[in-house]
Design a protein around this motif. Structure first.
Motif, PDB file in Angstrom:
ATOM      1  N   ILE A   5       0.878  -1.174   0.000  1.00  0.00           N
ATOM      2  CA  ILE A   5       0.000   0.000   0.000  1.00  0.00           C
ATOM      3  C   ILE A   5       0.916   1.225   0.000  1.00  0.00           C
ATOM      4  N   GLN A   6       0.692   2.152  -0.928  1.00  0.00           N
ATOM      5  CA  GLN A   6       1.502   3.363  -1.035  1.00  0.00           C
ATOM      6  C   GLN A   6       0.617   4.577  -0.773  1.00  0.00           C
ATOM      7  N   ILE A   7       1.065   5.442   0.134  1.00  0.00           N
ATOM      8  CA  ILE A   7       0.279   6.627   0.473  1.00  0.00           C
ATOM      9  C   ILE A   7       1.181   7.855   0.411  1.00  0.00           C
ATOM     10  N   GLN A   8       0.861   8.754  -0.505  1.00  0.00           N
ATOM     11  CA  GLN A   8       1.589  10.013  -0.598  1.00  0.00           C
ATOM     12  C   GLN A   8       0.938  11.014   0.343  1.00  0.00           C
ATOM     13  N   ASP A   9       1.738  11.775   1.070  1.00  0.00           N
ATOM     14  CA  ASP A   9       1.293  12.767   2.047  1.00  0.00           C
ATOM     15  C   ASP A   9       0.388  12.142   3.116  1.00  0.00           C
ATOM     16  N   PRO A  10       0.920  11.152   3.839  1.00  0.00           N
ATOM     17  CA  PRO A  10       0.104  10.514   4.871  1.00  0.00           C
ATOM     18  C   PRO A  10      -0.301  11.464   5.988  1.00  0.00           C
ATOM     19  N   PHE A  11       0.431  12.547   6.173  1.00  0.00           N
ATOM     20  CA  PHE A  11       0.047  13.524   7.189  1.00  0.00           C
ATOM     21  C   PHE A  11      -1.346  14.066   6.888  1.00  0.00           C
ATOM     22  N   ALA A  12      -1.576  14.464   5.653  1.00  0.00           N
ATOM     23  CA  ALA A  12      -2.880  15.015   5.276  1.00  0.00           C
ATOM     24  C   ALA A  12      -3.948  13.936   5.191  1.00  0.00           C
ATOM     25  N   LYS A  13      -3.570  12.774   4.688  1.00  0.00           N
ATOM     26  CA  LYS A  13      -4.565  11.744   4.424  1.00  0.00           C
ATOM     27  C   LYS A  13      -4.889  10.862   5.622  1.00  0.00           C
ATOM     28  N   LEU A  14      -3.955  10.725   6.566  1.00  0.00           N
ATOM     29  CA  LEU A  14      -4.161   9.818   7.689  1.00  0.00           C
ATOM     30  C   LEU A  14      -3.909  10.455   9.052  1.00  0.00           C
ATOM     31  N   LEU A  15      -2.773  11.085   9.223  1.00  0.00           N
ATOM     32  CA  LEU A  15      -2.352  11.509  10.552  1.00  0.00           C
ATOM     33  C   LEU A  15      -3.178  12.659  11.103  1.00  0.00           C
ATOM     34  N   VAL A  16      -3.564  13.585  10.255  1.00  0.00           N
ATOM     35  CA  VAL A  16      -4.388  14.698  10.729  1.00  0.00           C
ATOM     36  C   VAL A  16      -5.741  14.191  11.194  1.00  0.00           C
ATOM     37  N   ARG A  17      -6.173  13.094  10.633  1.00  0.00           N
ATOM     38  CA  ARG A  17      -7.473  12.510  10.970  1.00  0.00           C
ATOM     39  C   ARG A  17      -7.342  11.344  11.950  1.00  0.00           C
TER      40      ARG A  17
END
Length: 74
Positions: free
Chosen positions: A43-55
């Protein structure tokens, strides 16, 4: 890169979180599920801060001692 023998939650360290926050779209999170099986899934996630960590679930808990240690004296 995070790997799991099957599936489940992953832990992001403080250093990884800070890097993800600072680098944003330049930072990628790679998670490999089912590492122990014959068909691992990348699984590849670009900008995990915006997509996962902030939420992140439940927000962030900051203890009283941490608040008092970080305060700026007037």
């Amino acid at each position: 890169m995070k790997g799991r023998a099957s599936v489940g939650d992953i832990q992001v360290s403080e250093n990884e979180w800070a890097k993800a926050c600072n680098l944003r779209e330049k930072y990628w999170l790679y998670v490999v599920y089912d590492c122990a099986g014959s068909h691992p899934r990348l699984i590849q996630i670009q900008d995990p801060f915006a997509k996962l960590l902030v939420r992140a679930k439940g927000g962030v808990l900051i203890g009283e001692a941490e608040i008092l240690n970080a305060m700026v004296e007037p």
